[in-house]
Scaffold this active site. Structure first.
Site, mmCIF file in Angstrom:
data_model
loop_
_atom_site.group_PDB
_atom_site.id
_atom_site.type_symbol
_atom_site.label_atom_id
_atom_site.label_comp_id
_atom_site.label_asym_id
_atom_site.label_seq_id
_atom_site.Cartn_x
_atom_site.Cartn_y
_atom_site.Cartn_z
ATOM 1 N N LYS A 1 0.735 -1.169 0.053
ATOM 2 C CA LYS A 1 -0.052 -0.159 -0.074
ATOM 3 C C LYS A 1 0.840 1.294 0.031
ATOM 4 O O LYS A 1 0.486 2.192 -0.662
ATOM 5 C CB LYS A 1 -0.803 -0.101 1.174
ATOM 6 C CG LYS A 1 -0.184 -0.304 2.611
ATOM 7 C CD LYS A 1 -0.652 1.170 3.542
ATOM 8 C CE LYS A 1 0.450 1.059 4.657
ATOM 9 N NZ LYS A 1 -0.162 2.068 5.691
ATOM 10 N N THR B 1 -4.382 5.490 3.699
ATOM 11 C CA THR B 1 -3.119 5.984 3.570
ATOM 12 C C THR B 1 -3.295 6.811 2.097
ATOM 13 O O THR B 1 -2.476 7.978 2.238
ATOM 14 C CB THR B 1 -2.315 4.938 3.008
ATOM 15 O OG1 THR B 1 -2.078 3.746 4.204
ATOM 16 C CG2 THR B 1 -0.856 5.323 2.976
#
Lengths: 336, 336
Positions: free
Chosen positions: A192, A249
């Site tokens: 990620k 994120t």
């Protein structure tokens, strides 16, 4: 709470913001000791229930104990929680004193740089024979500690162990789901950060909400493709540790990796950006590892490849962005 | 572009912002006529290449033709694109003049209120025998027209037809992926509006980025659970029409449904909110249908249920929010 876990003593190794936050949660559920490398952090937690270096004036659970003695922290532990950065993980783990058979849970996202190993694989090399797993999800330490609702996944190879550990980590506003897909959760957590850089680049180039959703969706497709090729479960990538963490994120202004992408889009070089940041953004290092994994598993990852080229080969974000749109789309399960 | 689709004449029925945008895209690829109910809109498009009522001063492709005569618009069409709201869909479709066998593509998100039918099911009732499908994704009309990168999925029962239609709808910065999961794409488009209300409520209650990621992730899990129980494919919900569109709707300040949730969280009643909005947010109506579908298919949907209770039964967003956290999480594939 199951009777066998009610009395479990937890040791959390690593007193950064997330390790301290998790320790403060488990201290509410069961006896917990936090190991801090620096004695002054342990003392402040013991005395003032604060870890001001990492968490400002957020109050920790007063039942949380802390020490800078590794032996004191881990020798009595029934559950070991590892919360040290990936580059120091192996060395810290090598400290003896851990009782046999106890579950070891990694909170660390990322892969070991030289070996490309996941943290649970490092654990298995250094301390073989333990049930090892991972706790991960969209978790900004400060928000969890403040009491905003959040959720995570605890993945252990044995579903019974995962379910028992759920009760140690959860509280009302911190929902912990059980899983057995250790590999999937770890790979999602490592990947990620690379995609957060791409989301940051898109934001920095001044695109719209459609484009953000497009970049995140196709990043998830790439992550799922590599992760399932490596043996992870598809639903893990669609869940909290995959899509959830990727999303947090990519939308949070607090994300270091996203900020790297934004700065790149503003025309700064990767060297300038690294020089300015106190901590290295994991995604920079991971982008190289991801390309190796993609090649090893025969998986096409156009977005990760463009991030790699911008970070390592001096390609500009504009070129990367244009490159992504030169291909003809086929189906969502394919690379383009 | 395949030779058989190069000459395909497209008729787009419905001159709202999205119908006009799609027509302007296809006009670039192939001969296209847009049908507008109001003659002045058709005239403005013909004369000035503008649809100022819906798209301000965004310039449309000059090759786009427009008419308020349904016969003129559709009688020569090789592809019919339906872009009218769900409540008027059936009546508009009943207009004759459509040639047999031509593919009909719905751009409309939502279910028919009385029958709970998807738009392709309505098409099949009114005009049986046509290949019918749907184009959907995270698509804010204005952003697509402005040229920000976006993407969508074209789903048709026959993959060959889907692939041929890809070339009609795509341009460099509007990536169109082919799919055969018509039901999944339609259900995702209908459900996302309900979950956008929940995301708006969470935002309005002043939660953090973790919580946003949590609400969106768990909403996707619910959407996937119902959608797959109805026969949709899991990967559709993890893709652009599922997660992608949900995400865009939940993060965009332009989303009406999200705004409904935010206003509810500020303590306004649903009647006040509806009275203030020019257009009804689809999610308000859909929340009831979703509960019926969930019951029919035996699927637990805690988030959708709380949205329903707030919208229809006077529950406060705070109560709804607390209700969601009273249950114990199990695994991500389960309801709680």
């Amino acid at each position: 709470m199951a009777p066998d876990t009610r009395q479990a003593r937890v040791a959390v190794v690593g007193s950064g913001s997330w390790g301290t936050t998790v320790a403060s949660i488990t201290a509410r559920n069961t006896s917990t000791v936090l190991w801090a490398r620096r004695a002054e952090i342990a003392e402040e937690i013991e005395r003032d229930h604060l870890n001001s270096a990492y968490l400002g004036d957020e109050q920790l659970d007063p039942r949380l104990r802390a020490t800078s003695s590794m032996e004191e922290a881990v020798s009595q532990a029934d559950v070991l929680v590892m919360a040290v950065p990936s580059h120091g993980f192996r060395d810290v783990l090598a400290a003896p004193h851990v009782r046999p058979w106890i579950p070891i849970v990694s909170l660390t996202k990322g892969l070991e740089l030289d070996t490309r190993l996941r943290m649970t694989e490092v654990i298995d090399e250094v301390l073989p024979g333990h049930p090892t797993g991972v706790l991960a999800g969209p978790n900004l330490a400060q928000e969890v500690l403040t009491g905003y609702a959040a959720a995570a996944v605890i993945a252990m190879p044995d579903a019974h162990v995962a379910r028992a550990l759920q009760d140690i980590f959860r509280r009302t506003l911190f929902r912990v789901y059980a899983s057995t897909d250790v590999l999937g959760v770890e790979i999602a957590g490592a990947l990620k950060n690379v995609f957060a850089i791409s989301a940051g680049m898109a934001a920095g180039l001044g695109t719209g909400d459609n484009t953000r959703a497009l970049v995140i969706s196709r990043s998830l497709a790439e992550m799922t493709r590599l992760g399932t090729a490596m043996g992870g479960k598809r639903h893990t990538f669609a869940g909290l540790a995959g899509m959830g963490d990727l999303l947090a994120t990519c939308i949070s202004p607090l994300s270091r990796n996203r900020r790297v992408g934004e700065e790149l889009a503003r025309g700064r070089t990767i060297e300038e950006i690294i020089a300015d940041m106190n901590m290295v953004a994991e995604g920079i290092k991971t982008s190289r590892v991801v390309m190796e994994l993609a090649e090893r598993h025969g998986v096409e990852m156009p977005i990760a490849r463009e991030v790699y080229a911008v970070v390592n080969e001096g390609r500009t974000p504009e070129e990367a962005y244009r490159g992504l749109f030169r291909t003809r789309p086929t189906t969502e399960l394919a690379a383009n």
